[in-house]
Design a protein around this motif. Sequence first.
Motif, PDB file in Angstrom:
ATOM      1  N   TYR A  63       0.829  -1.208   0.000  1.00 46.93           N
ATOM      2  CA  TYR A  63       0.000   0.000   0.000  1.00 46.93           C
ATOM      3  C   TYR A  63       0.865   1.261   0.000  1.00 46.93           C
ATOM      4  O   TYR A  63       0.527   2.256  -0.644  1.00 46.93           O
ATOM      5  CB  TYR A  63      -0.932   0.007   1.209  1.00 46.93           C
ATOM      6  N   VAL A  66       1.993   1.732  -3.491  1.00 43.33           N
ATOM      7  CA  VAL A  66       0.899   2.179  -4.361  1.00 43.33           C
ATOM      8  C   VAL A  66       0.708   3.685  -4.241  1.00 43.33           C
ATOM      9  O   VAL A  66       0.588   4.397  -5.248  1.00 43.33           O
ATOM     10  CB  VAL A  66      -0.404   1.433  -4.016  1.00 43.33           C
ATOM     11  N   ILE A  72      -1.433   7.250  -9.299  1.00 41.38           N
ATOM     12  CA  ILE A  72      -2.582   6.757  -8.537  1.00 41.38           C
ATOM     13  C   ILE A  72      -3.359   7.937  -7.960  1.00 41.38           C
ATOM     14  O   ILE A  72      -4.594   8.026  -8.084  1.00 41.38           O
ATOM     15  CB  ILE A  72      -2.141   5.807  -7.416  1.00 41.38           C
ATOM     16  N   LEU A 231      -5.377   1.531 -13.296  1.00 39.56           N
ATOM     17  CA  LEU A 231      -5.496   0.169 -12.758  1.00 39.56           C
ATOM     18  C   LEU A 231      -5.359  -0.868 -13.865  1.00 39.56           C
ATOM     19  O   LEU A 231      -4.698  -1.894 -13.692  1.00 39.56           O
ATOM     20  CB  LEU A 231      -6.850   0.019 -12.057  1.00 39.56           C
ATOM     21  N   LYS A 260      -0.257  -5.273  -7.158  1.00 35.10           N
ATOM     22  CA  LYS A 260      -1.474  -5.385  -7.981  1.00 35.10           C
ATOM     23  C   LYS A 260      -2.699  -5.585  -7.104  1.00 35.10           C
ATOM     24  O   LYS A 260      -3.740  -4.950  -7.312  1.00 35.10           O
ATOM     25  CB  LYS A 260      -1.333  -6.550  -8.960  1.00 35.10           C
ATOM     26  N   THR A 263      -3.523  -2.369  -5.334  1.00 37.86           N
ATOM     27  CA  THR A 263      -4.118  -1.395  -6.248  1.00 37.86           C
ATOM     28  C   THR A 263      -5.593  -1.692  -6.476  1.00 37.86           C
ATOM     29  O   THR A 263      -6.423  -0.778  -6.542  1.00 37.86           O
ATOM     30  CB  THR A 263      -3.369  -1.402  -7.592  1.00 37.86           C
TER      31      THR A 263
END
Length: 293
Positions: A63, A66, A72, A231, A260, A263
Amino acid sequence: MKIKRSKGEIVFSGFNYFILAFIMLICLYPVVYVAVASVSDSNLLTQHSGILLKPLGFSLDSYKKVFQNPMILKGYANTLFILIIGIFLDILMTSIGAYFLSRKGVLLKKPVMLLIIFTMFFSGGMIPFYLTLKDLHMTNTLWGLIIPFMVNTYNLIILRTSFESIPDSLVEAAEMDGAGHIRILFSIILPLSKAILAVMVLYYGVGIWNGWFWASTIIRKRELYPLQVILREILMQNDVGSMTAGVSAADQESVGMTIKYATIVVATVPILCIYPFLQKYFTKGVLIGAVKE
């Protein structure tokens, strides 16, 4: 009074409960798997096989990586802009169209309704639609994902049916008091249609949040990509290089896997959090706006 059921009814109900519980588990397990895998240790997750119901070594590194990816956060901002402005305009335009089609004595009401229904079965096609957006200078803009999709025909018909269920006496009383159509719509019709409006917000909101196809088609500037396009890049094109910087080559594959999953969770949790607040209106709203002859 307790109703005594026959053995056949009990067996039938038990069979239904079993089938529904089984379907629920099938639908729920992938969600649980992704959530648990996103907080698992990447090396342990790579070595694991079979059912996964609890984290394999708790870790939030995926996380952190990400949210270190600037795309993002930019994708979140773009999606929220499309979501907030889009839902407002979608509900506004759909309500105006539904009000027009729900009133009695409107000139050319039936031909207009037939033309609207016609669009549910036939369209100009993807290429003419794209060329139209290009000629209107709406490619490479977030407005190109909002304005062309402001009215969904199915939602318009549901909302029209809901408006038709409101007693005409209320509208007639407002007209006798001198209220115009705008005042009637915003002061009488919409306040009495909160349940179906909540359903419309849910329908339009989920569609906007999950939408990626037209965004990937009409937008070429990466800084304008909504979250779902980003994504898709991460999942389909395995584009996790910007989030695995500093990770050894041997660990990049395992770390990329947990990234992944993280996300997916980051992109899914917001809409899952909103749904429970609208769920209480869902059944009532759908029943009120059900299409009927």
